[in-house]
Structures are given as C-alpha cells and as structure tokens.
Write an enzyme that holds these catalytic residues in place. Structure first.
Site, PDB file in Angstrom:
ATOM      1  N   HIS A 106      -6.490  -0.284   2.565  1.00 12.82           N
ATOM      2  CA  HIS A 106      -5.750  -1.291   1.831  1.00 12.82           C
ATOM      3  C   HIS A 106      -4.694  -0.746   1.095  1.00 12.82           C
ATOM      4  O   HIS A 106      -4.615   0.319   1.112  1.00 12.82           O
ATOM      5  CB  HIS A 106      -6.883  -2.060   0.735  1.00 12.82           C
ATOM      6  CG  HIS A 106      -6.472  -3.103  -0.095  1.00 12.82           C
ATOM      7  ND1 HIS A 106      -5.469  -2.935  -0.938  1.00 12.82           N
ATOM      8  CD2 HIS A 106      -6.702  -4.405  -0.022  1.00 12.82           C
ATOM      9  CE1 HIS A 106      -5.362  -4.049  -1.713  1.00 12.82           C
ATOM     10  NE2 HIS A 106      -5.981  -5.160  -0.861  1.00 12.82           N
TER      11      HIS A 106
ATOM     12  N   CYS B 276      -3.148  -7.253   2.542  1.00 12.08           N
ATOM     13  CA  CYS B 276      -2.781  -6.108   1.939  1.00 12.08           C
ATOM     14  C   CYS B 276      -3.066  -4.837   2.761  1.00 12.08           C
ATOM     15  O   CYS B 276      -3.410  -3.770   2.450  1.00 12.08           O
ATOM     16  CB  CYS B 276      -3.356  -5.812   0.584  1.00 12.08           C
ATOM     17  SG  CYS B 276      -2.935  -7.106  -0.429  1.00 12.08           S
TER      18      CYS B 276
ATOM     19  N   ASP C  70     -12.698   4.272  -1.096  1.00  8.82           N
ATOM     20  CA  ASP C  70     -12.624   3.111  -1.518  1.00  8.82           C
ATOM     21  C   ASP C  70     -13.945   2.381  -1.259  1.00  8.82           C
ATOM     22  O   ASP C  70     -14.156   1.718  -0.041  1.00  8.82           O
ATOM     23  CB  ASP C  70     -11.209   2.479  -1.005  1.00  8.82           C
ATOM     24  CG  ASP C  70     -10.952   1.105  -1.266  1.00  8.82           C
ATOM     25  OD1 ASP C  70     -11.928   0.430  -1.735  1.00  8.82           O
ATOM     26  OD2 ASP C  70      -9.922   0.704  -0.779  1.00  8.82           O
TER      27      ASP C  70
ATOM     28  N   GLN D 140     -15.046  -3.004  -0.604  1.00 13.21           N
ATOM     29  CA  GLN D 140     -15.453  -3.968   0.415  1.00 13.21           C
ATOM     30  C   GLN D 140     -17.022  -3.587   0.678  1.00 13.21           C
ATOM     31  O   GLN D 140     -17.824  -4.204   1.432  1.00 13.21           O
ATOM     32  CB  GLN D 140     -14.819  -3.973   1.477  1.00 13.21           C
ATOM     33  CG  GLN D 140     -13.377  -4.649   1.268  1.00 13.21           C
ATOM     34  CD  GLN D 140     -13.349  -5.865   0.852  1.00 13.21           C
ATOM     35  OE1 GLN D 140     -14.458  -6.749   1.115  1.00 13.21           O
ATOM     36  NE2 GLN D 140     -12.372  -6.478   0.230  1.00 13.21           N
TER      37      GLN D 140
ATOM     38  N   LYS E 194     -15.751  -8.379  -7.208  1.00 10.69           N
ATOM     39  CA  LYS E 194     -16.001  -8.453  -5.771  1.00 10.69           C
ATOM     40  C   LYS E 194     -17.724  -8.259  -5.567  1.00 10.69           C
ATOM     41  O   LYS E 194     -18.147  -8.727  -4.384  1.00 10.69           O
ATOM     42  CB  LYS E 194     -15.489  -7.602  -4.713  1.00 10.69           C
ATOM     43  CG  LYS E 194     -13.795  -7.712  -4.436  1.00 10.69           C
ATOM     44  CD  LYS E 194     -13.444  -6.889  -3.361  1.00 10.69           C
ATOM     45  CE  LYS E 194     -11.995  -6.618  -3.757  1.00 10.69           C
ATOM     46  NZ  LYS E 194     -10.896  -7.515  -3.285  1.00 10.69           N
TER      47      LYS E 194
END
Lengths: 147, 418
Positions: free
Chosen positions: B135, B376, B212, B215, B238
């Site tokens: 991202h 993104c 990261d 997700q 999220k």
C-alpha cells in the site's frame, strides 16, 4: 437518484465509440487530465487557428462518464471560437455542480444529458475532467486535476 | 483459495453468521430501498453494538485525560487505557505490553518506524527492501527517509498470480541492506505473504522487518512471536474498532534504540531548556494526549473478535472466498486479478469493457458497496497493467447470499454496457 439513470443511451454510445479519438499530429495546445480518485486519465490535443478550434482529439483511460463527456465535448467545441468554448466550460461546470438553470438559455445543447451527475457527488469529477483539461490546454498549462 | 482441502484444515466450529449479523446495527440499513450489502471491509469494517456500547460507556462515565491527575475519572481512564494495551498484547501475542504502542493507525505506525528507526540508522548507500504489493502507506514513508539519507529502495517482484517471488527476494539482499518493510496481506489482491519465511531470511542477514498488518489483523490469527517480525502495525477501524487508533508492535530492544517520532507531553521524564530525557517505552512514542476512548474501544473490538475466534473467522471467510471465486470464474467477461494460492477474502476484478468506477456506481444502485480505484496500490495496478480494479472484500458477517447478489448486480452492469 440511481446512477443507472445517468447511463443513458447517448452516454453509453459515446463511451463505446468515442468521437475525435486520438492525438493530433499538428496540435498547437495539449493538456493531460487526471482524476486520482478513480484513475481517469485523458490526454487532449487542440489545433487553434486564429482563435478557432480547428481540430481536437483525445485519448486515455477513463470511465464511461468521463469518456463520453470528453467525446461529446470534442464534438461540441470543434469549430467554435476559444471564447465560446470557454463559455461552455463554465456552463458545463455550473451544470454538473447544480448551479446552472438548464431551462434558461445556455449553450450546452445535448450535453445536458450530464445534468443528472450533479446528484451523484462521486461522479461529478468524472464528467468535469475533460472540461478542466480543455481549460488547461487553452491556458497553456500541461496538466489538469480534479483534486 | 482454489483447491483448499478441508481435510487438512484444523476443524473449527462454524460461526453463526445470522446471530453475529444481529450485532451490527448498520447491516439493517437500506440503501436505495435495498438491503445494504457491505463488501468494502478492506477499507473499513463495521462496528458491532458491543463495541459501540463500550464507546458510549467511556464517553458517558470514564472520560478524562490519562497519566496525569489523581482524581477518579483520570485514574479510571488511565486504568482502562492500559487495560486496552494488555488486550492488544494478548491479541498479537507480544512478549510484553510495553512493546505495544498506540498510534493513530497503520500509516502512523509505519511513519513512526521510518522516522524513529530509519532517520537514526540509515545512511547513504543503504538499501531498503519493499514489495510490489505494498500500500502507498508502506512505500512513501520509506521513500521520504531514503531521499533524506541517500538510501535506495529495492522491490520484491510478484508472479502473475500476485504472489511474491521469494527467490528474487533472497537475491535482493546485499551487505547494504538495512531494512525490510512488507505487507502481511495485500490490500489490493488479498495475497497472504509468507511473512514468517521472509522474516527468517532477513534475519539471516541481520536485517529487521516491519510488517504492515492492516489487512491481516481482521482476518487471521497474528502471533508476532511466531512470525518473529521486528515491527507489526495495524489499524483499529479495520478490526471492527474506531478510526483514529492503531497499534505498532515493536521488539522492546529496537524500540528502546529508536529516537522518538513526535515530541511533547507524556513522552518525557524531565525537561529543561538544556536537555530533555525521554520516557521509557511505550510512553516515549505516545506524545501528547492519545485517542483514549478510541484505544479503549479498540480493546473492546479485539475482545469481540477474539470472542468469536480468529480461526473461526478465517474459516468462514475462506469458505466465502471459495464460493465467490467459483461464481466469478463462471462469469463470462469478468477477470479476477490476484489468484494467489493463499488469499484473504478479497476479490479484485475487472469487468470487460466497463471501467471499475462505472461498475462501482451501478452496484451501489443495488445496495452493493465495493471499492473501485487503485486501492492506494498503484505499483500493483502497474504490474497487472490495469488503471484500477473493482474490489469486493469480505468480513465474517458476509454471506453467500450476498455473493449471489454481487454476481447478479454485475450481470445487470454487463447487460447495460452490452
């Protein structure tokens, strides 16, 4: 309103068969338009002769609303004076942001098919991008953005 | 995930989706007189009433600034804030609670490391390894620090299925490699990356790794000790929590070596105009008044997810993905982008002859919420030579009926553009 109402025959047809597709080899003015949100990206080229839009061409990667708006714009401004074309830019912007009374006299003709976009805030930028780009090309700047 | 052999999966008790859906007030919403079908969970997931109620309780009876006053409300808020930190620690299986720093979100956490670690330890000629699947929030902070320090970015390529090429990754290491930053799950394609293996490779070269987890955290069990990653960042909104809050996990030894990212109150031991002594972690990285209610509410969201069980959530979402992938594969004129063997429940797709933005608008007419655009993740779009994609991303509260509605709606779009 439903966005489906915006996808009228005329818009779908111009999307499928865009007019004045392709860049002019002898352009006097060029600009690139970018809508970073959805990725609409068009290139516009103009041939101005004595203040008249003698030829206009565009290409790019864009959604149906943007592509049809660009296609119909090129048809509308071809042969017009720069002043008249700039007036249409202003009127088109006003229409898509709900500020133009389409029942009063205006110069947009069949372009009023885009009037409904004023009810779809996320799509206004798509319809307006070609017109921003035209304005940028006239003004001699290379790029236009909806951001 | 094609070819998933259910016999090889650990048996988990299926979730009761209908019951769980009743926890989410927003799922009763009608959009254009049709039931909302929310398939944009990768952008932000919805909040169950248990989490909303926690927010209301804090706002109604527990709010004050923390770590300061000696009065009842401040003590309550401080205790609840620190309790939320312990919930984060348990959620990630971190060794120590002080390794869990509250941030404003994943982006903030990555920037914290880029500045706090990168600006202190990177030098001209150093190399930072990123992947094609990142991202923008895991690209731009590294570019900024690389530009400042004269460091270089190296990029791990992907194959046509959207899987990272681990052998190519191995070859990127040199004696100049100083850092690896990679996503756990691709937001644009859903690919689940082999993080544990890639961390081990980096560690063979003595290189720390930031993951990261934006997700991944909502969809699979994250164990930072098992992954052995050095940093792990995720966002509250999220994981059924609020916006404005996130978490950065970092190994204590590294966090202690780093410089603070932001200066201010709460991150100091003592201040004079000659010298400031910084507080210990985690306070060193939590300058100013933090989003207290958001942190506490995030704690409730993690309780909610853990209460269901991340293994059960993952099992349901994998079933949904299998079902949706099968339906999509039988749809003429629709191409899936990202077909990794290991995938989270994300379907990125293109409808032949229709721009994603048009698809998104028309699906909205049917009450179906998907994301369209570059997500993104422009390098991913460039790799797959598309300007944008449509993305349906699922959560545990989604159903196969909703997949059917999505497919039917796509059919209506194709008919309009035929």
């Amino acid at each position: 309103m439903d966005s489906r109402a915006l996808y009228q025959e005329m818009i779908l047809e111009h999307n499928k068969k865009p007019r004045n597709w392709g860049m002019l080899a002898d352009a006097t003015h060029k600009a690139e338009g970018l809508n970073p949100l959805c990725g609409d990206h068009i290139h516009l080229s103009l041939k101005l002769n004595g203040g008249q839009v003698e030829a206009v061409g565009f290409e790019g990667e864009a959604c149906a609303i943007c592509k049809a708006s660009a296609s119909m714009m090129t048809v509308a401004v071809k042969g017009k004076s720069r002043t008249d074309a700039e007036l249409m830019v202003q009127e088109f912007r006003d229409m898509t942001t709900g500020k133009l009374d389409t029942h009063a006299p205006h110069h947009l003709g069949r372009l009023t098919v885009f009037a409904g976009v004023s009810d779809l805030p996320t799509r206004v930028k798509c319809a307006i991008l070609p017109w921003h780009t035209l304005h940028a090309a006239f003004a001699g700047s290379d790029t236009a953005s909806t951001e | 995930m094609s070819g998933r052999d259910s016999m090889q999966q650990p048996l988990v008790k299926p979730i009761d989706v209908a019951a769980l859906r009743r926890d989410f007030p927003v799922l009763d919403l009608k959009v254009k007189d049709k039931p909302l079908i929310f398939l944009d969970n990768a952008a932000s997931s919805q909040m169950p009433k248990q989490v909303i109620e926690r927010w209301v309780k804090y706002r109604s009876a527990q709010h004050a600034n923390i770590h300061r006053a000696v009065h009842y409300l401040s003590e309550t808020a401080t205790a609840e804030y620190e309790a939320a930190r312990r919930k984060v620690q348990a959620f990630l299986n971190a060794r120590e609670e002080r390794e869990c720093i509250f941030t404003s979100g994943t982006t903030d956490g990555i920037n914290l490391v880029a500045h706090g670690y990168g600006r202190k330890f990177f030098a001209a000629g150093d190399e930072i390894i990123l992947t094609t699947l990142e991202h923008h929030s895991n690209i731009v902070p590294w570019q900024m620090v690389a530009e400042e320090k004269g460091a270089k970015i190296r990029v791990v390529p992907v194959n046509d299925r959207g899987e990272l090429l681990v052998d190519e990754y191995r070859k990127l290491f040199s004696r100049n490699t100083r850092f690896v930053a990679m996503t756990h799950v691709s937001n644009a394609l859903g690919t689940i990356n082999p993080v544990k293996e890639m961390v081990a490779i980096a560690h063979e070269h003595g290189v720390p790794v930031l993951v990261d987890g934006a997700q991944a955290a909502p969809h699979l069990k994250v164990d930072v000790q098992d992954l052995d990653c050095d940093f792990y960042a995720f966002s509250g909104h999220k994981v059924c929590g609020p916006t404005g809050i996130g978490v950065l996990y970092g190994k204590a030894a590294l966090l202690e070596k780093m410089q603070p990212f932001k200066g201010g109150g709460d991150m100091i031991l003592s201040v004079t105009f000659d010298k400031t002594t910084y507080a210990q972690i985690p306070a060193k990285f939590e300058a100013g008044t933090p989003p207290i209610g958001e942190a506490i509410t995030l704690g409730a969201a993690l309780d909610y997810l853990s209460g269901i069980g991340l293994d059960r959530i993952a099992a349901h979402e994998t079933d949904l993905l299998d079902y949706a992938t099968d339906r999509f594969n039988r749809l003429p004129g629709v191409r899936l982008i990202g077909t990794a063997e290991k995938k989270a429940a994300v379907l990125s797709f293109a409808v032949e002859g229709v721009h994603p933005h048009d698809v998104g608008s028309l699906l909205n007419d049917d009450g179906v919420a998907i994301r369209t655009g570059h997500h993104c993740a422009q390098p991913v779009m460039q790799r797959f030579k598309v300007p944008a994609t449509c993305r349906a991303s699922f959560a545990f509260y989604n159903t196969t009926d909703e997949v059917d509605a999505l497919v039917a709606s796509i059919g209506r779009v194709q008919k309009l553009f035929a």
